[in-house]
Write a protein that holds these residues in place. Structure first.
Motif, PDB file in Angstrom:
ATOM      1  N   THR A 104       0.812  -1.175   0.002  1.00 56.40           N
ATOM      2  CA  THR A 104       0.049  -0.129  -0.006  1.00 56.40           C
ATOM      3  C   THR A 104       0.769   1.191  -0.015  1.00 56.40           C
ATOM      4  OG1 THR A 104      -1.745  -1.145   1.238  1.00 56.40           O
ATOM      5  CG2 THR A 104      -1.970   1.311   1.215  1.00 56.40           C
ATOM      6  N   VAL A 105       1.873   1.201   0.971  1.00 49.41           N
ATOM      7  CA  VAL A 105       2.765   2.462   0.845  1.00 49.41           C
ATOM      8  C   VAL A 105       3.424   2.558  -0.405  1.00 49.41           C
ATOM      9  CG1 VAL A 105       4.973   3.269   1.973  1.00 49.41           C
ATOM     10  CG2 VAL A 105       3.279   2.195   3.459  1.00 49.41           C
ATOM     11  N   ARG A 111       1.939   6.472  -7.100  1.00 49.08           N
ATOM     12  CA  ARG A 111       0.851   7.581  -7.676  1.00 49.08           C
ATOM     13  C   ARG A 111       1.248   8.756  -7.268  1.00 49.08           C
ATOM     14  NH1 ARG A 111      -5.053   6.237  -9.472  1.00 49.08           N
ATOM     15  NH2 ARG A 111      -4.818   4.064  -9.529  1.00 49.08           N
ATOM     16  N   SER A 112       1.972   9.120  -6.197  1.00 49.07           N
ATOM     17  CA  SER A 112       2.616  10.574  -6.116  1.00 49.07           C
ATOM     18  C   SER A 112       3.577  10.935  -7.191  1.00 49.07           C
ATOM     19  CB  SER A 112       3.268  10.628  -4.676  1.00 49.07           C
ATOM     20  OG  SER A 112       2.210  10.210  -3.517  1.00 49.07           O
ATOM     21  N   TRP A 113       4.607   9.777  -7.200  1.00 50.90           N
ATOM     22  CA  TRP A 113       5.517  10.196  -8.148  1.00 50.90           C
ATOM     23  C   TRP A 113       5.101  10.088  -9.602  1.00 50.90           C
ATOM     24  CZ3 TRP A 113       9.811  12.661  -7.160  1.00 50.90           C
ATOM     25  CH2 TRP A 113      10.571  12.666  -6.050  1.00 50.90           C
ATOM     26  N   ALA A 114       4.150   9.390 -10.118  1.00 49.17           N
ATOM     27  CA  ALA A 114       3.650   9.491 -11.307  1.00 49.17           C
ATOM     28  C   ALA A 114       2.966  10.759 -11.852  1.00 49.17           C
ATOM     29  CB  ALA A 114       2.579   8.341 -11.474  1.00 49.17           C
ATOM     30  N   SER A 119       8.891   7.450 -12.419  1.00 50.20           N
ATOM     31  CA  SER A 119       8.286   6.130 -12.077  1.00 50.20           C
ATOM     32  C   SER A 119       9.233   5.768 -11.191  1.00 50.20           C
ATOM     33  CB  SER A 119       8.625   5.167 -13.122  1.00 50.20           C
ATOM     34  OG  SER A 119       7.772   5.363 -14.369  1.00 50.20           O
ATOM     35  N   LEU A 120       8.243   5.227  -9.742  1.00 47.45           N
ATOM     36  CA  LEU A 120       8.835   4.589  -8.748  1.00 47.45           C
ATOM     37  C   LEU A 120       9.031   3.223  -9.032  1.00 47.45           C
ATOM     38  CD1 LEU A 120       9.735   4.764  -5.810  1.00 47.45           C
ATOM     39  CD2 LEU A 120       7.433   4.136  -5.176  1.00 47.45           C
ATOM     40  N   ASP A 253      -6.691  12.723  -8.685  1.00 46.42           N
ATOM     41  CA  ASP A 253      -5.732  13.287  -7.520  1.00 46.42           C
ATOM     42  C   ASP A 253      -5.085  12.187  -6.578  1.00 46.42           C
ATOM     43  OD1 ASP A 253      -5.265  14.339  -5.114  1.00 46.42           O
ATOM     44  OD2 ASP A 253      -6.722  15.942  -5.270  1.00 46.42           O
ATOM     45  N   HIS A 254      -4.009  12.148  -6.912  1.00 42.44           N
ATOM     46  CA  HIS A 254      -3.283  10.760  -6.148  1.00 42.44           C
ATOM     47  C   HIS A 254      -3.409  10.952  -4.551  1.00 42.44           C
ATOM     48  CE1 HIS A 254       0.398  13.141  -4.829  1.00 42.44           C
ATOM     49  NE2 HIS A 254       0.286  13.716  -5.907  1.00 42.44           N
TER      50      HIS A 254
END
Length: 282
Positions: A104-105, A111-114, A119-120, A253-254
């Motif tokens: 989940t983390v 999503r935040s980095w996207a 890309s994470l 909205d991430h």
């Protein structure tokens, strides 16, 4: 993570370089999540080509042992070790909680980095036990030493850590949409406040407006025109209204998506604890 609903050891910021946290007894297991095969995974798994995409994310565990170079452990090895931290035996339930929390983390940060076209690729975190409550907490600092990032998904574009440090302020964007509650009269305020409270839980901005389509049609149409183009859904219950608004905005909205994802995780963890208690009470 705390703001999104993930339980962590973080208490508050102390300064630009320090924060206050709950004391935890650390669980000697390192949790690694991978979206793309690269780095050490390729060395341990010859034949897998770099760039192979894991769907769902690949989850791996490593035992914290410097002398033996942190060997990789299977799920079964983690169970068989019968580790005890903070008075808690680390069994299948505890491992499942940490595993699902880790993914989940990862997905929240992915999503935040996207949102920044980055890309994470992979990430590592650790957990600890709060000895006072016996609760499992994310007890790690997640920074550029914890993850691998590829701008625009291209390995060749990797940059130094300072670039990512400068981007951190952009990972929590201001919401670009809102939920609007129209009530026929002020007597509906208590019910509407419940809807607003539910929206706030997910970080959805919510506005309350009083207007009667029956008594003041023109004014109601004027108010509707203010929000034209934002889309509309109709639900009956306050909690459902908040969730409906959150799920709609989460598509773009991430931050809101992350709060929904964390809430789902916490509900799942609650069920695991309830099931464990039911088994122990027999």
């Amino acid at each position: 993570m705390s703001d999104k609903g993930i339980k962590t050891h973080f208490v508050k910021q102390h300064s630009d370089t320090a924060f206050i946290a709950n004391r935890c007894e650390m669980i000697p297991i390192e949790w690694v999540t991978r979206r793309i095969a690269t780095g050490s995974f390729l060395r341990r798994n010859p034949g897998v080509k770099e760039g192979y995409r894991f769907c769902p994310p690949k989850l791996e565990t490593f035992f914290k042992d410097d002398e033996n170079h942190d060997p990789q452990w299977s799920y079964e090895q983690c169970v068989a070790a019968q580790l005890t931290c903070g008075g808690v035996l680390i069994g299948p339930d505890e491992l499942d909680i940490m595993g699902k929390t880790t993914v989940t983390v990862f997905e929240i940060l992915e999503r935040s980095w996207a949102a920044l076209d980055c890309s994470l690729i992979d990430m590592k975190i650790e957990f600890g036990i709060n000895p006072t409550t016996g609760e499992i907490l994310l007890a790690d600092v997640i920074d550029s030493d914890s993850w691998r990032l590829w701008p625009a998904g291209d390995r060749r574009l990797m940059k130094d850590k300072q670039v990512y440090r400068e981007l951190k302020e952009h990972l929590s964007p201001k919401p670009h949409a809102r939920a609007v509650v129209l009530m026929g009269s002020a007597s509906d305020m208590a019910h509407s406040e419940k809807i607003k409270s539910s929206c706030t839980t997910y970080g959805v901005p919510c506005e309350l407006r009083v207007t009667s389509a029956h008594k003041g049609t023109d004014e109601t149409l004027k108010i509707l025109a203010e929000y034209e183009g934002l889309g509309c859904s109709t639900v009956m219950f306050p909690e459902g209204a908040g969730l409906c608004a959150a799920q709609t905005l989460a598509m773009s909205d991430h931050v809101i998506w992350s709060k929904i994802r964390a809430k789902q995780l916490n509900t799942w963890i609650g069920l695991i604890h309830a099931d464990k208690k039911a088994r122990n009470d027999k």
